[in-house]
Each structure stands twice: as C-alpha cells, then as structure tokens.
Scaffold this motif. Structure first.
Motif, PDB file in Angstrom:
ATOM      1  N   ARG A 187       0.830  -1.198   0.000  1.00  0.00           N
ATOM      2  CA  ARG A 187       0.000   0.000   0.000  1.00  0.00           C
ATOM      3  C   ARG A 187       0.864   1.247   0.000  1.00  0.00           C
ATOM      4  O   ARG A 187       1.899   1.301   0.673  1.00  0.00           O
ATOM      5  N   THR A 188       0.460   2.241  -0.755  1.00  0.00           N
ATOM      6  CA  THR A 188       1.113   3.540  -0.737  1.00  0.00           C
ATOM      7  C   THR A 188       0.060   4.607  -0.469  1.00  0.00           C
ATOM      8  O   THR A 188      -1.111   4.444  -0.829  1.00  0.00           O
ATOM      9  N   VAL A 189       0.476   5.685   0.170  1.00  0.00           N
ATOM     10  CA  VAL A 189      -0.422   6.794   0.478  1.00  0.00           C
ATOM     11  C   VAL A 189       0.247   8.081   0.032  1.00  0.00           C
ATOM     12  O   VAL A 189       1.432   8.311   0.314  1.00  0.00           O
ATOM     13  N   GLU A 190      -0.506   8.917  -0.673  1.00  0.00           N
ATOM     14  CA  GLU A 190       0.040  10.196  -1.105  1.00  0.00           C
ATOM     15  C   GLU A 190      -1.042  11.260  -1.099  1.00  0.00           C
ATOM     16  O   GLU A 190      -2.234  10.948  -1.188  1.00  0.00           O
ATOM     17  N   LEU A 191      -0.613  12.498  -0.973  1.00  0.00           N
ATOM     18  CA  LEU A 191      -1.532  13.631  -1.018  1.00  0.00           C
ATOM     19  C   LEU A 191      -1.797  13.980  -2.470  1.00  0.00           C
ATOM     20  O   LEU A 191      -0.880  14.007  -3.290  1.00  0.00           O
ATOM     21  N   THR A 214      -3.307   3.686  -2.606  1.00  0.00           N
ATOM     22  CA  THR A 214      -3.227   2.682  -3.665  1.00  0.00           C
ATOM     23  C   THR A 214      -2.772   1.364  -3.061  1.00  0.00           C
ATOM     24  O   THR A 214      -1.718   1.304  -2.428  1.00  0.00           O
ATOM     25  N   THR A 215      -3.577   0.322  -3.245  1.00  0.00           N
ATOM     26  CA  THR A 215      -3.279  -0.993  -2.683  1.00  0.00           C
ATOM     27  C   THR A 215      -3.174  -2.009  -3.809  1.00  0.00           C
ATOM     28  O   THR A 215      -4.069  -2.102  -4.647  1.00  0.00           O
ATOM     29  N   ARG A 216      -2.095  -2.759  -3.807  1.00  0.00           N
ATOM     30  CA  ARG A 216      -1.910  -3.823  -4.791  1.00  0.00           C
ATOM     31  C   ARG A 216      -2.107  -5.161  -4.099  1.00  0.00           C
ATOM     32  O   ARG A 216      -1.450  -5.456  -3.097  1.00  0.00           O
ATOM     33  N   TYR A 217      -3.027  -5.972  -4.620  1.00  0.00           N
ATOM     34  CA  TYR A 217      -3.335  -7.283  -4.055  1.00  0.00           C
ATOM     35  C   TYR A 217      -2.617  -8.346  -4.877  1.00  0.00           C
ATOM     36  O   TYR A 217      -2.766  -8.397  -6.100  1.00  0.00           O
ATOM     37  N   LEU A 218      -1.858  -9.203  -4.199  1.00  0.00           N
ATOM     38  CA  LEU A 218      -1.022 -10.188  -4.867  1.00  0.00           C
ATOM     39  C   LEU A 218      -1.551 -11.602  -4.664  1.00  0.00           C
ATOM     40  O   LEU A 218      -1.875 -11.999  -3.535  1.00  0.00           O
ATOM     41  N   THR A 230      -9.764   7.169  -2.864  1.00  0.00           N
ATOM     42  CA  THR A 230      -9.585   8.596  -2.631  1.00  0.00           C
ATOM     43  C   THR A 230     -10.349   8.998  -1.380  1.00  0.00           C
ATOM     44  O   THR A 230     -11.574   8.862  -1.317  1.00  0.00           O
ATOM     45  N   TYR A 231      -9.620   9.466  -0.363  1.00  0.00           N
ATOM     46  CA  TYR A 231     -10.211   9.875   0.908  1.00  0.00           C
ATOM     47  C   TYR A 231     -10.216  11.392   1.030  1.00  0.00           C
ATOM     48  O   TYR A 231      -9.269  12.062   0.592  1.00  0.00           O
ATOM     49  N   ARG A 232     -11.250  11.923   1.636  1.00  0.00           N
ATOM     50  CA  ARG A 232     -11.266  13.352   1.936  1.00  0.00           C
ATOM     51  C   ARG A 232     -10.146  13.673   2.918  1.00  0.00           C
ATOM     52  O   ARG A 232     -10.104  13.139   4.022  1.00  0.00           O
ATOM     53  N   ALA A 233      -9.238  14.548   2.515  1.00  0.00           N
ATOM     54  CA  ALA A 233      -8.100  14.865   3.377  1.00  0.00           C
ATOM     55  C   ALA A 233      -8.521  15.638   4.619  1.00  0.00           C
ATOM     56  O   ALA A 233      -7.784  15.681   5.600  1.00  0.00           O
ATOM     57  N   ASP A 234      -9.715  16.249   4.595  1.00  0.00           N
ATOM     58  CA  ASP A 234     -10.157  17.002   5.764  1.00  0.00           C
ATOM     59  C   ASP A 234     -10.779  16.101   6.823  1.00  0.00           C
ATOM     60  O   ASP A 234     -11.213  16.581   7.863  1.00  0.00           O
ATOM     61  N   THR A 235     -10.832  14.799   6.576  1.00  0.00           N
ATOM     62  CA  THR A 235     -11.433  13.899   7.562  1.00  0.00           C
ATOM     63  C   THR A 235     -10.436  12.921   8.160  1.00  0.00           C
ATOM     64  O   THR A 235     -10.774  12.221   9.107  1.00  0.00           O
TER      65      THR A 235
END
Length: 251
Positions: A187-191, A214-218, A230-235
């Motif tokens: 998993r990666t997380v970015e703004l 972004t999550t990659r399932y193997l 995509t998550y609301r950054a204000d929450t």
C-alpha cells in the motif's frame, strides 16, 4: 468583523494568516457557519487574495474548513473516525466480512496508465473496474475504484455480465476474486487533488486536497487487483501500528 492588519513576521505570511484565521474560527464562528467571501477576508487582514487562498487551503487540509459547491466556505464539524483496514484483518480481499465499503457499479474498461503498469497488462486491455463508496457518520468520506486483472476473474457466472444492476455485477466480481489465494498486499499513500468525478462523489470542489491510497493485491500468479481509493483529506490522519500496517483514522 473588524479590520485586522497582519504585522511583518519571519514566517510565510499565509502561514501566519492561517494561525490568525484559526483563532477567529474558534472565537467568532460556529460549526457550519459560512465565512465572508474572499474579498472581505482579504480586506480585513490586509493581504492579497492569493495569500488568503493559501491560508484557506491549509485550513481545509487540516480539517478546519470545508468548501462546497453552491455553499461557500464553512466551518467544518469535528472529524469522523475512518479506518482503512477491515474487521476481518489487513490481509483480506476487498468485500470480505467486516469491509465497510459498499459496491456501487461495475464496468469493463481499460485502466489508467499507472494501474496498467502495476497489473502488467496492455494499455487497451479491458479490466473489471469495480466502483465502491465509503460512508461514515452519514457522509461519504472515500471513493474507490478496484481494478481486477482479467486473468483473476476471466468470466462471470452465466447471466451476471448482462445484469443491469451495476452494484450486483460489482459484488459478483468481488465474490469471484475471493476464489483466489491472497498471498500479500502493499500500500502507498500520497496527497493529491480531487478529480472531477471523485470531487462530486465526496461533495468537494475539484482540486480539493485528498489522500490517495493505492493498494496492490497479490496472488500466486502476480498482481490480481489494484485499488485506488480517494479519501477526503479534511477527515483523515495517518496512524502506524507496531505491526507496520497502515491505518487511516480521523482525529
């Protein structure tokens, strides 16, 4: 509101303005109250509107403000807790018991270039695209597209592909995906900035700050699916556990 001129400060002017605005939010405004327009606020603090916008964007990112279509800029309510993981544990397929996401739609279409590279398919290859949403406290806080490799789910059960209900097709794809052995995920997380479609779903303005997970399932055959959520950054805020799993929680 009176007029307040910012004094010369060593830090960036927009950052100091953000602090001043934050104090004003605590003392002068209630949750849900609409702020004056940019012209009035810029005049009050004696700053350019570009500086004001930088401060407002930072306060939105920190969850103090919300900007909504047709409403304007309002004081945000307290954040709602959101966890990226599921009750079933971190090493499960999407749609497993305890998964808080709701299936919304399904289509067969080529994936974005970045996902194509992760899946290892040709650019014009049609993959299963499962759209899901995440509701918390009566509001949608995240939107996801799960791209499933065509070899992971080569065919749906008879009649399922012609099912007019996109959410039903989406659930069928998830059930078929569960037939595979999940051997790992990363998993990666970015703004990022909200694109038009996600902004509409999340009740944000296009370009609003978001967190993209972004999550990659193997599976044994390689990358079986890629989730772009995509998550609301204000929450949300990030939290790291001792097990090195990443969870996304609101403060």
């Amino acid at each position: 509101m009176g007029t307040t001129q910012l004094e010369t400060v060593p830090e960036p002017k927009y950052w100091h303005l953000k602090t001043v605005l934050s104090d004003a939010l605590d003392s002068e405004f209630a949750v849900g109250e609409i702020l004056p327009n940019e012209r009035e606020l810029a005049a009050r603090f004696g700053v350019a509107r570009a500086t004001l916008r930088q401060a407002l964007e930072q306060l939105e990112l920190e969850g103090r403000l919300q900007r909504r279509r047709g409403v304007g800029t309002t004081v945000a309510p307290p954040r709602v807790g959101v966890d990226v993981g599921s009750e079933a544990g971190p090493h499960t397929w999407p749609g497993a018991p305890g998964d808080a996401w709701q299936a919304e739609d399904h289509e067969r279409a080529p994936a974005p270039a970045a996902v194509v590279r992760m899946l290892g398919v040709a650019a014009d290859t049609a993959v299963h695209a499962v759209r899901r949403g995440r509701m918390t406290g009566g509001q949608q806080v995240a939107s996801e597209v799960l791209y499933v490799h065509p070899d992971s789910v080569p065919a749906l059960p008879p009649g399922a592909d012609q099912e007019p209900d996109g959410s039903a097709r989406a659930r069928t794809v998830l059930r078929e995906l569960h037939r595979l052995q999940l051997v790992g995920q990363d998993r990666t997380v970015e703004l990022g900035s909200a694109r038009a479609d996600d902004a509409r779903r999340l009740d944000r303005l296009p370009g609003a700050p978001v967190l993209v997970v972004t999550t990659r399932y193997l599976s044994e055959g390689g990358t079986a699916a890629v989730s772009v959520a995509t998550y609301r950054a204000d929450t949300c805020r990030l939290s790291f556990s001792d097990s090195e799993d990443v969870s996304l929680l609101a403060s």
